[in-house]
Scaffold this motif. Structure first.
Motif, PDB file in Angstrom:
ATOM      1  N   THR A 371       0.751  -1.127   0.035  1.00 25.69           N
ATOM      2  CA  THR A 371      -0.067   0.078   0.038  1.00 25.69           C
ATOM      3  C   THR A 371       0.828   1.239  -0.021  1.00 25.69           C
ATOM      4  O   THR A 371       0.442   2.187  -0.665  1.00 25.69           O
ATOM      5  CB  THR A 371      -0.955   0.154   1.242  1.00 25.69           C
ATOM      6  N   ALA A 372       1.995   1.412   0.791  1.00 27.76           N
ATOM      7  CA  ALA A 372       2.646   2.443   1.001  1.00 27.76           C
ATOM      8  C   ALA A 372       3.478   2.679  -0.399  1.00 27.76           C
ATOM      9  O   ALA A 372       3.620   3.913  -0.783  1.00 27.76           O
ATOM     10  CB  ALA A 372       3.812   2.159   1.904  1.00 27.76           C
ATOM     11  N   VAL A 373       3.850   1.747  -1.157  1.00 26.64           N
ATOM     12  CA  VAL A 373       4.527   1.865  -2.222  1.00 26.64           C
ATOM     13  C   VAL A 373       3.405   2.699  -3.291  1.00 26.64           C
ATOM     14  O   VAL A 373       3.684   3.365  -4.184  1.00 26.64           O
ATOM     15  CB  VAL A 373       5.489   0.666  -3.057  1.00 26.64           C
ATOM     16  N   ASP A 374       2.305   1.685  -3.502  1.00 26.80           N
ATOM     17  CA  ASP A 374       1.405   2.210  -4.369  1.00 26.80           C
ATOM     18  C   ASP A 374       0.966   3.801  -4.151  1.00 26.80           C
ATOM     19  O   ASP A 374       0.904   4.477  -5.068  1.00 26.80           O
ATOM     20  CB  ASP A 374       0.284   1.243  -4.276  1.00 26.80           C
ATOM     21  N   VAL A 375       0.606   4.069  -2.812  1.00 24.46           N
ATOM     22  CA  VAL A 375       0.254   5.485  -2.638  1.00 24.46           C
ATOM     23  C   VAL A 375       1.472   6.478  -3.061  1.00 24.46           C
ATOM     24  O   VAL A 375       1.030   7.309  -3.847  1.00 24.46           O
ATOM     25  CB  VAL A 375      -0.204   5.702  -1.201  1.00 24.46           C
ATOM     26  N   LEU A 376       2.621   5.966  -2.750  1.00 25.10           N
ATOM     27  CA  LEU A 376       3.515   7.104  -3.054  1.00 25.10           C
ATOM     28  C   LEU A 376       3.872   7.217  -4.621  1.00 25.10           C
ATOM     29  O   LEU A 376       4.008   8.520  -5.130  1.00 25.10           O
ATOM     30  CB  LEU A 376       5.050   6.502  -2.415  1.00 25.10           C
ATOM     31  N   LEU A 377       3.897   6.292  -5.385  1.00 18.09           N
ATOM     32  CA  LEU A 377       3.896   6.266  -6.825  1.00 18.09           C
ATOM     33  C   LEU A 377       2.679   7.248  -7.582  1.00 18.09           C
ATOM     34  O   LEU A 377       2.869   7.590  -8.420  1.00 18.09           O
ATOM     35  CB  LEU A 377       4.170   4.977  -7.382  1.00 18.09           C
ATOM     36  N   HIS A 378       1.730   6.895  -6.662  1.00 12.65           N
ATOM     37  CA  HIS A 378       0.461   7.664  -7.199  1.00 12.65           C
ATOM     38  C   HIS A 378       0.306   8.928  -7.066  1.00 12.65           C
ATOM     39  O   HIS A 378       0.137  10.104  -7.939  1.00 12.65           O
ATOM     40  CB  HIS A 378      -0.861   6.867  -6.584  1.00 12.65           C
ATOM     41  N   ARG A 379       0.773   9.551  -5.919  1.00 14.49           N
ATOM     42  CA  ARG A 379       1.019  10.721  -5.214  1.00 14.49           C
ATOM     43  C   ARG A 379       2.105  11.357  -5.918  1.00 14.49           C
ATOM     44  O   ARG A 379       1.785  12.903  -6.138  1.00 14.49           O
ATOM     45  CB  ARG A 379       0.998  10.845  -3.857  1.00 14.49           C
ATOM     46  N   LEU A 380       3.225  10.924  -6.208  1.00 17.92           N
ATOM     47  CA  LEU A 380       4.328  11.756  -6.428  1.00 17.92           C
ATOM     48  C   LEU A 380       4.929  11.353  -7.992  1.00 17.92           C
ATOM     49  O   LEU A 380       5.828  10.654  -8.216  1.00 17.92           O
ATOM     50  CB  LEU A 380       5.204  11.471  -5.460  1.00 17.92           C
ATOM     51  N   PRO A 381       4.190  12.240  -8.982  1.00 15.12           N
ATOM     52  CA  PRO A 381       4.707  11.966 -10.261  1.00 15.12           C
ATOM     53  C   PRO A 381       6.000  12.392 -10.518  1.00 15.12           C
ATOM     54  O   PRO A 381       6.769  13.287  -9.720  1.00 15.12           O
ATOM     55  CB  PRO A 381       3.735  12.718 -11.225  1.00 15.12           C
ATOM     56  N   GLY A 382       7.029  11.800 -11.360  1.00 15.09           N
ATOM     57  CA  GLY A 382       8.446  11.916 -11.452  1.00 15.09           C
ATOM     58  C   GLY A 382       9.328  11.701 -10.396  1.00 15.09           C
ATOM     59  O   GLY A 382      10.547  12.397 -10.328  1.00 15.09           O
ATOM     60  N   LEU A 383       8.835  10.763  -9.510  1.00 15.54           N
ATOM     61  CA  LEU A 383       9.662  10.426  -8.127  1.00 15.54           C
ATOM     62  C   LEU A 383      10.992   9.965  -8.706  1.00 15.54           C
ATOM     63  O   LEU A 383      11.038   9.146  -9.756  1.00 15.54           O
ATOM     64  CB  LEU A 383       8.994   9.452  -7.446  1.00 15.54           C
ATOM     65  N   ARG A 384      12.070  10.646  -8.302  1.00 12.44           N
ATOM     66  CA  ARG A 384      13.582  10.233  -8.553  1.00 12.44           C
ATOM     67  C   ARG A 384      14.509  10.154  -7.473  1.00 12.44           C
ATOM     68  O   ARG A 384      14.128  11.061  -6.607  1.00 12.44           O
ATOM     69  CB  ARG A 384      13.889  10.942  -9.850  1.00 12.44           C
ATOM     70  N   LEU A 385      15.628   9.719  -7.457  1.00  8.94           N
ATOM     71  CA  LEU A 385      16.737   9.617  -6.437  1.00  8.94           C
ATOM     72  C   LEU A 385      17.259  11.187  -6.790  1.00  8.94           C
ATOM     73  O   LEU A 385      17.404  11.796  -7.777  1.00  8.94           O
ATOM     74  CB  LEU A 385      17.590   8.637  -6.556  1.00  8.94           C
ATOM     75  N   ALA A 386      17.547  11.821  -5.629  1.00  8.88           N
ATOM     76  CA  ALA A 386      18.245  13.287  -5.395  1.00  8.88           C
ATOM     77  C   ALA A 386      19.562  13.146  -5.386  1.00  8.88           C
ATOM     78  O   ALA A 386      20.453  13.858  -5.403  1.00  8.88           O
ATOM     79  CB  ALA A 386      17.427  14.047  -4.412  1.00  8.88           C
ATOM     80  N   VAL A 387      20.082  11.862  -5.250  1.00 11.59           N
ATOM     81  CA  VAL A 387      21.620  11.547  -5.164  1.00 11.59           C
ATOM     82  C   VAL A 387      22.033  10.651  -5.773  1.00 11.59           C
ATOM     83  O   VAL A 387      21.107   9.722  -6.230  1.00 11.59           O
ATOM     84  CB  VAL A 387      22.008  11.492  -3.684  1.00 11.59           C
ATOM     85  N   PRO A 388      23.190  10.172  -6.423  1.00 14.83           N
ATOM     86  CA  PRO A 388      23.570   9.174  -7.141  1.00 14.83           C
ATOM     87  C   PRO A 388      23.521   7.874  -6.128  1.00 14.83           C
ATOM     88  O   PRO A 388      23.657   8.068  -4.914  1.00 14.83           O
ATOM     89  CB  PRO A 388      25.164   9.417  -7.243  1.00 14.83           C
ATOM     90  N   PRO A 389      23.005   6.714  -6.785  1.00 12.62           N
ATOM     91  CA  PRO A 389      22.951   5.447  -5.946  1.00 12.62           C
ATOM     92  C   PRO A 389      24.101   5.249  -5.155  1.00 12.62           C
ATOM     93  O   PRO A 389      24.013   4.765  -3.723  1.00 12.62           O
ATOM     94  CB  PRO A 389      22.425   4.510  -7.124  1.00 12.62           C
TER      95      PRO A 389
END
Length: 412
Positions: A371-389
């Motif tokens: 549920t946590a992952v599904d909601v996050l991806l739905h709510r935050l378009p363009g979600l990406r890391l802010a630092v190199p992996p």
């Protein structure tokens, strides 16, 4: 840091003259996997190690040996009252190991009929709680957490999301007020992290839960505390508090850690993120992969040899402590020669233990994570890391390795 190759292959106490590997301290905090690999090369599937306070133990590194220990409670009991070093006064009651290894009146500390009686009460209570809307609670609190940072366009998905979301859901399940649940996040982390404050924080958890039980006697509700109070197994107050503590610590720490690792994998492997967004990949498949490669508990406490026996080519003596290397076992080259290869559909990992003491609440934890992952991806378009992996770091204790932070950016 490692034991010499010619040290005696008997009780870990016999290795005190050698320099044993420590599952705590600076090296263990930054490179636990390196320690496991070195121990496997030097000792095989079972290795002598030291825990906090220089307490000796056997670390089980092999998958098959771990399954043997977990599946045979008559040979390897969870009852710490036979732990020889504790009986002999070599482990103080103030040791940070006691919250994780000491005997308690709960199902984890017992085997046989006492275990079945207590586990039935917990299983029935969790099943009832799960039927009252775990996914609904997880959706509500996931949106609440996201609301707090969505306007900023950036967040730390560990500190702002994964650390608190599971505890908020657990608070509803247990019957705790939300504010008390948030307040207990730090105490749970301290118990798992060890150190001088572990016992103090453990006592604080028990005190809060004892007050909860007292409230529920006069104000029952649809929660686990009430379910344990009313269960036909007739649990006494100590048993109820101990089981609430067990569920709180185990469920929160494993679920929050697993959620953080799932999000890390999704955001560092863009193919998985794209698969989830397109619907070609299920969150459960990603969770399964993480449970193989980064189980939320790296080392499981603990089992005690009920008699003299042999394990992994070592002589184990009655009363010896064994701790189970779940992370090491999952990567055992004997069962995963193609380590890093696909594990889709394979649920034979050790992440939730095995045998009679296998985690009874794993379905609840996985529901929260999905549920946590599904909601996050739905709510935050363009979600990406802010630092190199490669800039992401982790800090380990004896029992777990936790992601320090997961900085992200997204569209507003």
């Amino acid at each position: 840091m490692s034991a010499s190759s010619d040290s005696p292959r008997g009780c870990p106490v016999a290795h005190h003259g050698a320099e044993l590997a420590r599952l705590y301290g600076p090296e263990a905090a930054t490179d636990p996997a390196g320690i496991y690999e070195r121990l496997r090369k030097e000792h095989g599937s079972v290795a002598p190690v030291l825990l906090e306070g220089e307490v000796p133990a056997w670390l089980v590194l092999g998958y098959r040996d771990a399954r043997r220990v977990l599946d045979n409670p008559r040979q390897f009991t969870r009852d710490a009252r036979i732990w020889r070093d504790w009986r002999d006064g070599l482990v103080e009651e103030t040791s940070p190991l006691i919250p994780m290894l000491g005997w308690r009146p709960d199902c984890v500390s017992q085997d046989g009929e006492p275990h079945r009686r207590l586990r039935a009460a917990v299983t029935d209570g969790l099943r009832a709680a799960a039927g009252r809307g775990v996914r609904r609670h997880a959706t509500h609190y996931a949106n609440r957490q996201i609301d707090a940072f969505v306007d900023a366009g950036r967040a730390d998905l560990v500190g702002d999301y994964a650390e608190y979301l599971p505890m908020l859901v657990l608070s509803r399940i247990l019957g705790l007020p939300e504010a008390e649940g948030r307040d207990l996040v730090e105490s749970c982390a301290q118990v798992l992290g060890g150190g001088e404050d572990a016992v103090t924080h453990d006592a604080r958890i028990q005190e809060i839960l004892a007050r909860l039980v007292e409230r529920k006697r006069s104000e029952p509700g649809g929660d686990l505390a009430t379910a344990l109070l009313e269960h036909h197994a007739g649990l006494d107050e100590d048993e109820i508090v101990s089981h609430l503590r067990l569920v709180l610590i185990a469920a929160h720490t494993t679920t929050s850690n697993l959620l953080a690792r799932v999000l890390q994998l999704v955001l560092t492997e863009t193919s998985r993120l794209a698969g989830l967004i397109s619907g070609q990949l299920n969150v459960s498949e990603v969770v399964e992969e993480v449970m193989w490669d980064s189980p939320p508990l790296a080392v499981l406490p603990g089992r005690f040899a009920a008699s003299d026996l042999e394990l992994g080519g070592h002589r184990i003596q009655e009363g010896d402590l064994l701790v189970l290397g779940l992370a090491a076992g999952n990567l055992d080259p004997e069962i995963r020669p193609d380590t890093g290869g696909p594990v889709h559909g394979n649920q034979a990992h050790l992440a939730f233990s095995s045998g009679p003491h296998e985690c009874p609440g794993q379905n609840i934890g996985q529901a929260v994570i999905q549920t946590a992952v599904d909601v996050l991806l739905h709510r935050l378009p363009g979600l990406r890391l802010a630092v190199p992996p490669e800039d992401l770091s982790s800090t380990a204790s004896t029992w777990e390795s936790r992601l320090d932070s997961l900085p992200v950016e997204f569209g507003v």
